[in-house]
Design an enzyme around this catalytic site. Structure first.
Site, PDB file in Angstrom:
ATOM      1  N   THR A 183      48.814 -25.927 -17.650  1.00  0.00           N
ATOM      2  CA  THR A 183      48.159 -25.676 -16.375  1.00  0.00           C
ATOM      3  C   THR A 183      48.691 -24.418 -15.738  1.00  0.00           C
ATOM      4  OG1 THR A 183      47.972 -28.029 -15.992  1.00  0.00           O
ATOM      5  CG2 THR A 183      47.667 -26.628 -14.121  1.00  0.00           C
TER       6      THR A 183
ATOM      7  N   GLU B  40      41.867 -23.557  -4.103  1.00  0.00           N
ATOM      8  CA  GLU B  40      41.218 -22.510  -3.304  1.00  0.00           C
ATOM      9  C   GLU B  40      40.296 -23.122  -2.253  1.00  0.00           C
ATOM     10  OE1 GLU B  40      41.243 -18.843  -6.500  1.00  0.00           O
ATOM     11  OE2 GLU B  40      39.520 -20.179  -6.430  1.00  0.00           O
TER      12      GLU B  40
ATOM     13  N   ASN C 244      35.991 -17.078  -3.938  1.00  0.00           N
ATOM     14  CA  ASN C 244      35.628 -16.647  -5.285  1.00  0.00           C
ATOM     15  C   ASN C 244      34.493 -15.632  -5.294  1.00  0.00           C
ATOM     16  OD1 ASN C 244      37.187 -18.156  -7.542  1.00  0.00           O
ATOM     17  ND2 ASN C 244      36.912 -19.653  -5.918  1.00  0.00           N
TER      18      ASN C 244
END
EC number: 2.3.1.35
Length: 402
Positions: A189, A275, A397
């Site tokens: 990860t 995020e 993003n």
């Protein structure tokens, strides 16, 4: 020696284990923030790692994996953010080798004891002049500056430190990680690092790390995307002077529990810092037919965009949860599923039950959400962590340009 409590291990303030040093600085890869660092042991350390299964595995990840696979030892790691050195061809590979050689020279060790880790934008070449000029600025410190040097869209570093006693010797485990987006690991990860002064052979450490990563890091998801650079590395330099850990011993079990805790805490911190996230979501599945089924269902639930959006909207929409369960290929009985959210029973034996909507919605304002699923179909269980899906995820993003 510090006197520990009766627990197997205890959390302590951030500190590096004996013999480990690090630093993190700004060399211009990012506009203002730290973007370059190192981590090293004054003696060679047993090393273990898990790595991304993305077929476009980045050059630094490949190189570090090769070094660990060959000798089960490392002494230093060179780290950078902003540029992933992924999909960069032969030049990217040569740049990773050059970084390795430069750090080996600085530490006066063999290159095969050096690993490299990068994170950031895919497709860009590293500015090697900045790397070369930055190396002399790195100093051996006991600070946490390196934990900032690997961040990208993260809001803050992820760190945890625990101590335990092994055969009367005080052992420290210190971990740090980065990760906020492109998080849906398979075998590893993002970037995660655990250092310890415990004495344990590399192959034994590898088995322990792989098992624990499957149960922790591999059970988190933010957006369903697996990075090209995912890697978790553990270094154990043996300076605590405990007897070398062997499976089947009490010391091994204590250390294994401590390592599991460190990895689990880092994984949850990453999920909570997804995020745009405002809520950490934890899903526990019990009475599954197999552990794989339990883990698969738990991860599917926290990874469902519909479930994540409902949690952001503070809506106890259990229909999205049960639909996600049914969409997996897990072995279930469709007549025996119970679902709770923040301790309130929403579904019993796969049917709706009366509940106080306002009361449940009030609990969903918390920043930690618990979803419990009882399949009544076996003795196994699974656990996973994720976060809500917010407007800010799209904003972050959409504005992250090449």
């Amino acid at each position: 020696m510090q006197v520990l409590t009766n627990t197997k291990f205890e959390t302590v303030a951030f500190q590096w284990p004996a013999g480990f040093y690090s630093d993190g600085i700004h060399i211009g890869l990012r506009r203002h923030k730290k973007d370059f660092g190192w981590l090293f042991s004054k003696v060679p350390a047993s090393a273990a790692g898990t790595y991304t299964t993305n077929q476009f595995q980045a050059a630094p990840t490949k190189l570090t994996k090769q070094m660990i696979d060959q000798g089960h030892q490392l002494q230093g790691l060179l780290l950078n953010s902003a540029i992933a050195n992924s999909c960069t061809g032969e030049q990217g590979w040569q740049n990773a080798l050059q970084e390795q050689a430069w750090l080996a020279n600085k530490l006066n060790v063999a290159p095969n004891l050096i690993g490299v880790a990068s994170t950031g934008l895919i497709g860009a070449q590293l500015p090697m002049d900045k790397i070369k000029n930055g190396l002399p600025q790195l100093t051996p410190t006991k600070s946490d500056a390196v934990t900032y040097a690997v961040l990208t869209t993260d809001q803050h570093p992820k760190t945890v430190c625990v101590q335990c006693e092994l055969s009367g010797q005080l052992v420290t485990l210190t971990g740090f990680a980065k990760g906020s987006g492109m998080i849906h690991p398979k075998m590893a990860t993002m970037l995660g690092f655990v250092t310890t002064d415990a004495q344990i052979d590399g192959p034994v450490l590898q088995d322990m790390l792989s098992t624990n990563v499957d149960q922790t890091f591999n059970q988190i998801t933010v957006d369903g995307d697996t990075s090209t650079n995912d890697m978790v590395v553990t270094l154990a330099n043996g300076l605590a002077d405990n007897p070398s850990l062997q499976a089947g011993t009490t010391d091994y079990d204590i250390f294994n529990q401590a390592l599991h805790y460190v990895l689990g805490q880092l994984a949850k911190q990453i999920a909570a810092d997804g995020e745009g996230a405002t809520k950490l979501v934890e899903c526990n599945v019990v009475h599954a037919a197999t552990t794989f089924d339990g883990q698969q269902i738990a991860k599917a639930i926290v990874g469902s965009n519909l479930v994540k959006a409902a949690i952001f909207g503070e809506d106890p929409n259990w229909g999205r949860i049960i639909s996600t369960i049914g969409a997996t290929d897990a072995d279930i009985d469709v007549a025996t599923v119970d679902i709770e959210m923040n301790g309130v029973l929403l579904v019993q034996q796969s049917l709706a039950v009366d509940f106080d909507m306002a009361a449940v919605q009030a609990t969903l304002r918390d920043n930690q959400i618990m979803i419990d699923v009882d399949l009544h179909h076996g003795t196994a269980s699974g656990q996973a962590w994720g976060c809500d899906l917010t407007y800010n995820y799209v904003k972050i993003n959409a504005s992250y340009h090449t």
